[in-house]
Design an enzyme around this catalytic site. Structure first.
Site, PDB file in Angstrom:
ATOM      1  N   HIS B  46       0.827  -1.274  -0.115  1.00  0.00           N
ATOM      2  CA  HIS B  46      -0.058   0.351   0.055  1.00  0.00           C
ATOM      3  C   HIS B  46       0.834   0.982   0.040  1.00  0.00           C
ATOM      4  O   HIS B  46       0.639   2.203  -0.922  1.00  0.00           O
ATOM      5  CB  HIS B  46      -0.872   0.119   1.509  1.00  0.00           C
ATOM      6  N   TYR B  49       4.271   0.591  -2.873  1.00  0.00           N
ATOM      7  CA  TYR B  49       3.675  -0.085  -4.691  1.00  0.00           C
ATOM      8  C   TYR B  49       4.863  -0.641  -4.864  1.00  0.00           C
ATOM      9  O   TYR B  49       5.905  -0.239  -5.777  1.00  0.00           O
ATOM     10  CB  TYR B  49       3.897   1.301  -4.941  1.00  0.00           C
ATOM     11  N   GLU B  90      -8.924   7.811  -5.264  1.00  0.00           N
ATOM     12  CA  GLU B  90      -8.326   6.669  -4.326  1.00  0.00           C
ATOM     13  C   GLU B  90      -9.304   5.754  -3.643  1.00  0.00           C
ATOM     14  O   GLU B  90     -10.107   5.465  -3.602  1.00  0.00           O
ATOM     15  CB  GLU B  90      -7.345   7.216  -2.725  1.00  0.00           C
ATOM     16  N   HIS B  92     -10.464   2.902  -1.100  1.00  0.00           N
ATOM     17  CA  HIS B  92     -10.690   2.054   0.301  1.00  0.00           C
ATOM     18  C   HIS B  92     -11.470   0.789   0.281  1.00  0.00           C
ATOM     19  O   HIS B  92     -12.485   0.285   0.139  1.00  0.00           O
ATOM     20  CB  HIS B  92     -11.686   3.423   0.796  1.00  0.00           C
ATOM     21  N   SER B 311      -6.337   6.577  12.995  1.00  0.00           N
ATOM     22  CA  SER B 311      -7.122   7.691  13.419  1.00  0.00           C
ATOM     23  C   SER B 311      -7.336   8.649  12.090  1.00  0.00           C
ATOM     24  O   SER B 311      -6.893   9.011  11.565  1.00  0.00           O
ATOM     25  CB  SER B 311      -7.009   8.133  14.938  1.00  0.00           C
ATOM     26  N   GLN B 312      -8.812   9.124  11.854  1.00  0.00           N
ATOM     27  CA  GLN B 312      -8.801   9.702  11.040  1.00  0.00           C
ATOM     28  C   GLN B 312      -8.719  11.334  11.173  1.00  0.00           C
ATOM     29  O   GLN B 312      -9.154  11.769  12.836  1.00  0.00           O
ATOM     30  CB  GLN B 312     -10.211   9.456  10.370  1.00  0.00           C
ATOM     31  N   SER B 534      -4.059  -0.072  -6.029  1.00  0.00           N
ATOM     32  CA  SER B 534      -4.956  -1.346  -5.255  1.00  0.00           C
ATOM     33  C   SER B 534      -4.532  -2.740  -5.282  1.00  0.00           C
ATOM     34  O   SER B 534      -6.086  -2.492  -6.529  1.00  0.00           O
ATOM     35  CB  SER B 534      -6.682  -0.986  -4.637  1.00  0.00           C
TER      36      SER B 534
HETATM   37  N1  LIG Z   1      -1.894   4.185 -10.982  1.00  0.00           N
HETATM   38  C1  LIG Z   1      -0.620   5.317 -10.157  1.00  0.00           C
HETATM   39  N2  LIG Z   1      -0.817   6.187 -11.506  1.00  0.00           N
HETATM   40  C2  LIG Z   1      -0.442   7.114 -11.117  1.00  0.00           C
HETATM   41  N3  LIG Z   1       0.396   8.133  -9.892  1.00  0.00           N
HETATM   42  C3  LIG Z   1       0.257   7.231  -8.948  1.00  0.00           C
HETATM   43  C4  LIG Z   1      -1.034   5.707  -9.329  1.00  0.00           C
HETATM   44  N4  LIG Z   1      -0.750   5.138  -7.809  1.00  0.00           N
HETATM   45  C5  LIG Z   1      -0.001   5.522  -7.409  1.00  0.00           C
HETATM   46  N5  LIG Z   1       0.009   6.975  -7.747  1.00  0.00           N
HETATM   47  C6  LIG Z   1       1.147   7.983  -7.030  1.00  0.00           C
HETATM   48  O1  LIG Z   1       1.947   7.376  -5.864  1.00  0.00           O
HETATM   49  C7  LIG Z   1       2.231   8.729  -4.872  1.00  0.00           C
HETATM   50  C8  LIG Z   1       1.416   7.246  -3.728  1.00  0.00           C
HETATM   51  O2  LIG Z   1      -0.161   7.410  -3.509  1.00  0.00           O
HETATM   52  P1  LIG Z   1      -0.644   7.612  -2.353  1.00  0.00           P
HETATM   53  O3  LIG Z   1       0.019   6.810  -1.467  1.00  0.00           O
HETATM   54  O4  LIG Z   1      -2.307   6.437  -2.766  1.00  0.00           O
HETATM   55  O5  LIG Z   1      -0.795   8.431  -1.308  1.00  0.00           O
HETATM   56  P2  LIG Z   1      -1.239   9.104  -0.451  1.00  0.00           P
HETATM   57  O6  LIG Z   1      -0.188   8.631   0.632  1.00  0.00           O
HETATM   58  O7  LIG Z   1      -1.557  10.234  -0.081  1.00  0.00           O
HETATM   59  O8  LIG Z   1      -2.662   8.074  -0.205  1.00  0.00           O
HETATM   60  C9  LIG Z   1       0.890  10.182  -5.221  1.00  0.00           C
HETATM   61  O9  LIG Z   1       1.322  11.181  -5.752  1.00  0.00           O
HETATM   62  C10 LIG Z   1      -0.116   8.797  -6.488  1.00  0.00           C
HETATM   63  O10 LIG Z   1      -0.747  10.349  -7.191  1.00  0.00           O
END
Ligand SMILES: Nc1ncnc2c1ncn2[C@@H]1O[C@H](COP(=O)(O)OP(=O)(O)O)[C@@H](O)[C@H]1O
Ligand SMILES: [Mg+2]
Lengths: 225, 731, 78, 78
Positions: B46, B49, B90, B92, B311-312, B534
């Site tokens: 998560h 990546y 995003e 969930h 926590s939100q 996800s």
């Molecule tokens: N499928 C995707 N295409 C382009 N950018 C992505 C993709 N998935 C994630 N990113 C980028 O990677 C970064 C980390 O994402 P994420 O972990 O979801 O961020 P956050 O911690 O703010 O929720 C973000 O800047 C997001 O835009």
């Protein structure tokens, strides 16, 4: 003539109400924590979730400092206009009769409805004719108007029922299709539909403008007298 | 932290043995419990990546409108006049599968924070949902809960939900998808990045107190396959409080307006651990955090719990010490709790203290950048891996097929769903749900000038047939929706919802889909501004349909001219534009007929489709057309029926005298690149100069009528009734 | 001192929540359940229990539509 | 038989309603009130009280985030 739109921490439609007011007169925001109404002629309590609407809609908001000043303003005959959550707050504060309960469908509902002006002889509606139909949106979870039968009889006798949903448009199970009511003196009114979301042809109907315009004219006339 | 007796702690936390070894190397010693917890989350799928980062590298992220690209909390594009639109989608999914109301609500809360974290005021929400068939009680429960939860959060905080999409299919039965997209507006020069800066500056935590919410959420909830032991994960459900977030949001926006903050970051998955190390990493600094200073909701929380709590409604900011008073004053006004919990150092280490005691000390770089990235091992399956859906339609009578499609839950009117969302607050909404193919918003409700359109799309069944072509179609459909309201695409966000990437066929889906996304974006010249991935969306029944969800934002010249979907004027000419290649396999009709999914979809001529979209866009901008709608799910005749329903008026069609050999495929087959427009004769004639076009009908009457080559007449009333089928899901 | 306030919709006022529960019961195989009313439960720790009634009237309940009942537990069993 | 179900947010789970009430109290002149939790009250008439727990788990309470307590009154005082 000036409108004042109260802003609670959980207000949502305060900027919308402010813009709607500004189409017809001066308007500014009033902060919930202040007791100063800044000399406005009409106080607007806007839609939203004032204090999160926890416990019961409007229950906590009525105790805010600004509501003390609004009570006084109303008692002195000043105009107060509550939209949606504002209506709920005014009922909780005892400035309007009745209460608003969760919609019969138990869901939040956002849709355009038609309401009919029942009493066009108030500061809020004098720009319309009795029986005139307005297209305005509703969006709420707790909009089922309720008042005990006896109270309803008196309200009817005193012309306090201002707006009704047209047949087929009652979105929440309100008693007697009531969409908006006033106090006996007709200087305080509340309604569940959102007239501030019906002032611009680009974003919907313009029928809601009539209420703001009526208020602005009325206040101007009072000031001139 | 006691892990299961037989399993070493790092394994219980989802780390492999070699990852665990690597952590020891980076630290120069064994990690203690807190450090292990923090690493396990930072190195989870998560946050890190680890299975998708290499693939995402092929996405185009440059464009003339781009202001903030991937890497920030939300991406942003310029819309002219010094204004920027920030947006992101995003997921969930897993929290929503456990508790749909709170899962979806906190999903919305999270994406809102991402948008105001870059300094933009949220102005719109869209949702993208997938559930199993509604014949299942569980799916109805999940749908109801998720929709109520999204409405609860968005309605309460005062951000309109202006659009979205929902599909129902067996592969989502155990693993539903709840993706939320948010758009915000800001002055271009007010966008703020999250990089912590200024050694000696203070780290301030704002918003809700920290409790034991979602401890281990990121690694346990978000990255493990769901199984029958859902029950054991129960205590980790997070509760959303939109009223808290509203105050935090207003306070943050006011602080940014006054220039009080040096940087700002939301707290999402993995809580303080993730947000602090991300801020430190981007700013190339270190941070000292005293967990003893974090306001707690529950007593006796362990340092590790405080660091990883989800926590939100919390935000983290860096400010100069001299500005602390200003921050406190604004927070007080909005009744927002704030606490100085640490400071910026030059150590490039994340040091966790409890009072004077150091309880954790980790190099920032190790946390953020050193998680090993894995190569996928994609293998195309030799045959379709998804079972054929159950057959629910036998008739081939065109009227019956049309009504069956209109009442199919994937096509029926979404009104029972979107009526639960406030789509009006903010006074920007020019086209409400179902009025036009894309939502249209004005940028400035006071002045009324400048407008954007937004759409979110992604048909997982099409992607399951052909991950490359299906993903291309998702991008094209988004762009087609924008074209119908006269909008030019500026940027794209996406959420890649897939199964377990360690399985070769899922790896293949993911890599083909990403390739399709990249190619389609390049062909349309639209940069990817950000997104989300996800993975591990699986259950005992196998993976979900591969579901890339695409959100696109475009700009309009004149919002008033945005064409509606519905026919408007009796006597208008109805025309079909573009040259799609309607094809039954993989279509909604094929689904109703219980046909197996094909393993391929026809290739699409991207350049041609782009040209047709531009032609439609220009015609709409010219204000000559009465309506425009793209052909999508259900094909040609469903598109026409939708135009009739949206406008409340019928149409008569003459489709010529040569009956096409396979008229069923022709009427109901699916393919990108087709549009149904209506307008006065001259407007249609003008349009014919820039796009292949067939005139074949007239607007009017109370029914959809085909005169030739088959005879068909279905009244508006019957179509309306069929199209109302989703209401039964919300009784 | 621990106190508990039970707030219920007044007799005669439609209670759609209660109705929704009743409607859902047969499908779940629960017969023999009726007169379902759904209200609110507020639990609090108070120093001066004599003021709870006032608190209810002013804030916790809306007496136009709701009845309330106060229960004070002198002995708090943990 | 009359039964009463008290449903409250689980220990440790955020209770925004309780917090909101607690925050509002001082301004109303109610000091000395703390630990406010807001939950739900379901009252019903049942033939077979042994099934109430199942009813709570399946319908009335969301056991992921709520605890419930059942009180059965053998003697119904009107
Ligand atoms: N499928 C995707 N295409 C382009 N950018 C992505 C993709 N998935 C994630 N990113 C980028 O990677 C970064 C980390 O994402 P994420 O972990 O979801 O961020 P956050 O911690 O703010 O929720 C973000 O800047 C997001 O835009
Ligand atoms: Mg973020």
């Amino acid at each position: 003539m000036k409108f004042g739109v109260v802003r609670f921490p959980g207000s949502c439609d305060e900027m919308d109400a402010l813009l709607a007011c500004r189409r017809y007169a001066d308007a500014e925001l009033l902060w919930h924590g202040d007791q100063d109404l800044k000399g406005v002629d009409v106080v607007v309590i806007p839609g939203g979730f004032s204090y999160g609407d926890y416990l019961r809609v409007g229950a906590i908001a009525r105790f805010s400092p600004v509501m003390g000043a609004v009570q006084e303003h109303a008692r002195a005959g000043g105009l107060v206009f509550g939209i949606c959550n504002g209506f709920q707050v005014l009922c909780e504060a005892g400035l309007l009769p009745g209460a608003l309960l969760p919609n019969n469908g138990l869901r939040f509902l956002c849709r355009q409805v038609e309401v009919e002006v029942v009493n066009a002889d108030t500061p809020f509606t004098h720009g319309s004719d009795a029986g005139q139909v307005l297209s305005v949106p509703v969006k709420h979870m707790s909009g089922r108007y309720y008042a005990p039968e006896e109270m309803l009889g008196e309200m009817d006798a005193h012309g306090q029922i201002i707006l009704r949903y047209r047949a087929g448009f009652n979105p929440n199970g309100s008693v007697a299709d009531i969409a908006g009511v006033a106090n006996e003196a007709k200087n305080v009114m509340g309604l569940m539909p959102h007239p501030e979301h019906a002032v611009d042809p680009l974003t919907g109907s313009t029928d809601g403008g009539l209420l703001f315009e009526s208020l602005a004219r009325h206040a101007d006339a009072l000031a001139a007298a | 932290m006691s892990a299961n007796a037989t399993v070493p702690a790092h394994q219980a936390l989802g780390l492999t043995d070699s990852e665990f070894e690597l952590i020891g190397e980076k630290l120069g010693r064994e990690p203690n419990g807190l450090e292990l917890a923090v690493f396990s989350l930072m190195w989870s799928e998560h946050c890190a990546y680890k299975h998708s980062k290499k693939l995402l590298g092929q996405l185009p992220t440059e464009g003339k409108h781009l202001l903030l690209g991937p890497g920030e909390n939300a991406g942003a594009v310029t819309v002219g006049g010094g204004k920027a639109i920030a947006f992101k989608v995003e997921s969930h999914n897993h929290p929503s599968a456990v508790e749909p109301f709170q899962g979806a609500a906190t999903g919305v809360g999270g994406i809102l924070r991402d948008v105001f974290a870059v300094g933009a005021r949220p102005i719109a929400i869209l949702d993208s949902l997938r559930f199993g068939e509604l014949s299942s009680g569980r799916s109805r429960y999940l749908l109801d809960g998720a929709v109520s939860g999204i409405g609860h959060y968005g309605n309460s905080i005062g951000v309109p939900t202006v659009g979205g999409e929902v599909y129902f299919e067996g592969p989502y039965e155990q693993n539903c998808l709840v993706n939320a997209m948010c758009l915000g507006i800001a002055d271009e020069d007010r966008l703020i990045r999250s990089a912590a800066a200024g050694v000696g500056n203070l780290l301030v935590l704002m918003g809700a107190r920290t409790g034991r919410d979602g401890i281990g959420g990121a690694s346990v909830l978000a990255s493990a396959e769901l199984d029958s032991e859902d029950a054991s994960k129960r205590p980790t459900v997070q509760i959303g409080d939109p009223f808290e977030e509203k105050r935090v949001m207003e306070a943050c926006l006011e602080l940014l307006d006054r220039g009080t903050l040096a940087s700002l970051q939301d707290l999402g998955a993995a809580g303080l651990a993730s947000s602090s190390s991300e801020m430190a990493s981007k700013g190339e600094v270190g941070l000292d955090i005293d967990v003893g200073k974090v306001p707690l909701r529950e007593e006796d929380m362990e340092p590790f719990e405080i660091m990883v709590s989800e926590s939100q409604e919390r935000m983290l900011c860096v400010i100069e010490p001299a500005k602390l008073g200003e921050l406190e004053e604004i927070c007080e006004r909005w009744e927002v709790r704030s606490a100085v919990i640490g400071e910026v150092t030059d150590s490039r280490r994340l040091r966790i203290l409890r009072g004077d005691e150091v309880v954790g000390d980790m190099p920032v770089e190790a946390l953020v950048d050193d998680c090993p990235l894995y190569d996928l091992e994609p293998t195309a399956p030799t045959e379709q891996i998804y079972p054929a859906p159950p057959r629910v339609l036998d008739s081939e009578d065109p009227a019956e097929v049309l009504l069956a499609l209109l009442s199919s839950h994937n096509i029926a009117s979404r009104r029972p769903l979107f009526e639960q969302y406030d789509c009006l607050v903010g006074s920007r909404t020019v086209r409400r749900p179902q009025e036009a193919d894309a939502a249209v918003l004005i940028l400035d409700p006071e002045e009324g000038n400048g407008a954007i359109a937004v759409s979110i799309d992604g048909n997982g069944r099409r992607v399951a047939c052909d991950p490359y072509a299906g993903t291309v179609e998702a991008v094209l459909e988004c762009a087609a929706n924008l074209a119908c309201v006269g909008a030019e695409p500026l940027g794209l966000t996406n959420c890649l919802n897939f199964g377990n990437p360690e399985k070769p066929h899922v790896a293949w889906q993911l890599s083909e889909s990403t390739r399709g996304l990249a190619d389609a974006c390049r062909a349309l010249d639209v940069p990817v501004v950000g997104g989300n991935v996800s993975l591990y969306n699986e259950s005992g029944d196998g993976p979900i349909y591969p579901t890339p969800v695409v959100g696109m934002v475009g700009s309009l010249t004149d919002a008033a001219l945005a064409a509606p979907t519905g026919f408007r004027r009796k006597g208008d000419v109805v025309a079909f534009c573009g040259e799609p290649m309607p094809h039954l396999p993989g279509s909604e009709l094929a689904k109703l007929q219980g046909e197996p999914l094909p393993t391929e979809l026809p290739a699409v001529d991207l350049a041609a489709v782009r040209g047709w979209q531009e032609a439609i866009r220009e015609a709409v901008r010219g204000g000559e057309l009465s309506s425009a709608h793209d052909m999508a799910d259900g094909g040609f005749l469903v598109a026409i029926a939708e135009c009739c329903l949206a406008g409340g008026i019928g149409a008569s069609l003459d489709l010529g005298d040569t009956p096409p050999a396979a008229w069923l495929g022709w009427l109901f087959g699916e393919s990108p690149g087709g549009f149904v427009v209506s307008g006065p004769t001259e407007a249609i004639e003008d349009l014919a100069e820039s796009i292949p076009l067939d005139r074949f009908g007239t607007v009017g009457g109370e029914a959809l009528v085909i005169e030739r080559p088959i005879e068909l007449s279905v009244s508006l009333e019957r179509m309306r009734e069929a199209s109302g089928a989703l209401a039964e899901a919300f009784l | 001192m621990k106190a508990r306030v039970l707030i219920r919709p007044k007799e005669g006022i439609l209670d759609p929540q209660g109705q929704a529960v009743e409607r859902a019961l047969p499908a779940l195989g629960f017969g023999g359940v009726s007169e379902v009313r759904v209200g609110r439960l507020v639990e609090l720790e108070v120093e001066d229990p004599s003021r709870i009634a006032e608190l209810c009237e002013r804030l916790l309940a809306n007496t136009l539509i709701e009845d309330f009942e106060i229960e004070v537990a002198d002995e708090v069993t943990p």
